[in-house]
Design a protein around this motif. Sequence first.
Motif, PDB file in Angstrom:
ATOM      1  N   MET A  27     -50.833  32.635 -24.678  1.00  0.00           N
ATOM      2  CA  MET A  27     -49.539  32.914 -24.082  1.00  0.00           C
ATOM      3  C   MET A  27     -49.558  34.193 -23.260  1.00  0.00           C
ATOM      4  N   THR A  42     -45.680  24.543 -10.321  1.00  0.00           N
ATOM      5  CA  THR A  42     -45.109  23.514 -11.197  1.00  0.00           C
ATOM      6  C   THR A  42     -44.347  22.455 -10.406  1.00  0.00           C
ATOM      7  N   ARG A  78     -45.420  18.207 -23.670  1.00  0.00           N
ATOM      8  CA  ARG A  78     -45.697  19.531 -24.259  1.00  0.00           C
ATOM      9  C   ARG A  78     -47.134  19.633 -24.738  1.00  0.00           C
ATOM     10  N   ARG A 131     -33.990  20.040 -17.707  1.00  0.00           N
ATOM     11  CA  ARG A 131     -34.501  21.008 -16.737  1.00  0.00           C
ATOM     12  C   ARG A 131     -35.977  21.222 -17.053  1.00  0.00           C
ATOM     13  N   VAL A 132     -36.849  20.944 -16.074  1.00  0.00           N
ATOM     14  CA  VAL A 132     -38.289  21.087 -16.252  1.00  0.00           C
ATOM     15  C   VAL A 132     -38.777  22.108 -15.225  1.00  0.00           C
ATOM     16  N   THR A 133     -39.264  23.241 -15.727  1.00  0.00           N
ATOM     17  CA  THR A 133     -39.693  24.328 -14.858  1.00  0.00           C
ATOM     18  C   THR A 133     -41.015  24.899 -15.358  1.00  0.00           C
ATOM     19  N   GLY A 134     -41.554  25.838 -14.601  1.00  0.00           N
ATOM     20  CA  GLY A 134     -42.791  26.490 -15.002  1.00  0.00           C
ATOM     21  C   GLY A 134     -43.220  27.504 -13.958  1.00  0.00           C
ATOM     22  N   LEU A 188     -45.308  23.798 -18.945  1.00  0.00           N
ATOM     23  CA  LEU A 188     -43.949  23.338 -18.664  1.00  0.00           C
ATOM     24  C   LEU A 188     -42.931  23.916 -19.641  1.00  0.00           C
ATOM     25  N   THR A 189     -41.759  24.247 -19.093  1.00  0.00           N
ATOM     26  CA  THR A 189     -40.623  24.670 -19.897  1.00  0.00           C
ATOM     27  C   THR A 189     -39.557  23.583 -19.781  1.00  0.00           C
ATOM     28  N   PHE A 190     -39.036  23.133 -20.912  1.00  0.00           N
ATOM     29  CA  PHE A 190     -38.002  22.102 -20.939  1.00  0.00           C
ATOM     30  C   PHE A 190     -36.713  22.685 -21.488  1.00  0.00           C
ATOM     31  N   GLU A 191     -35.605  22.418 -20.815  1.00  0.00           N
ATOM     32  CA  GLU A 191     -34.274  22.778 -21.308  1.00  0.00           C
ATOM     33  C   GLU A 191     -33.443  21.507 -21.302  1.00  0.00           C
TER      34      GLU A 191
END
Length: 126
Positions: free
Chosen positions: A20, A111, A82, A104-107, A88-91
Amino acid sequence: MPVSKSEMTNPHEEREGTTMSEDIRVACCLSDAELRKRVATLLARFESAVIATEELPDGYVFRVLGDKKWIGVVWEAILAERECCPFLTFELTVQPNMGPVSVRVTGPAGTKDFLKTLLCNSEESS
């Protein structure tokens, strides 16, 4: 060869081990065959659930009907992605009264292009 955060790698290229605290590579760890299967099955089901898409600077927001069936598809896609795409970040936002779900899929940098590549691939295979 190391890839900077600002460069997008092949979406199905193996990723090198990261922590990380290190830059996270925008790359999927699935093999070519695994990725083709994922695009043809799970990602195709996810896309069939999408009723609207909003482009973001660093990804997308996908809106899906809020019934149990489609929330299950969304959750299955998030769990699977995941594991192979740790950048990827998922909200997830669920509206009241069985309203739509927003994913919401960001990174990091790259991305959005990565996601666009996957979306184009699955559109071509439909």
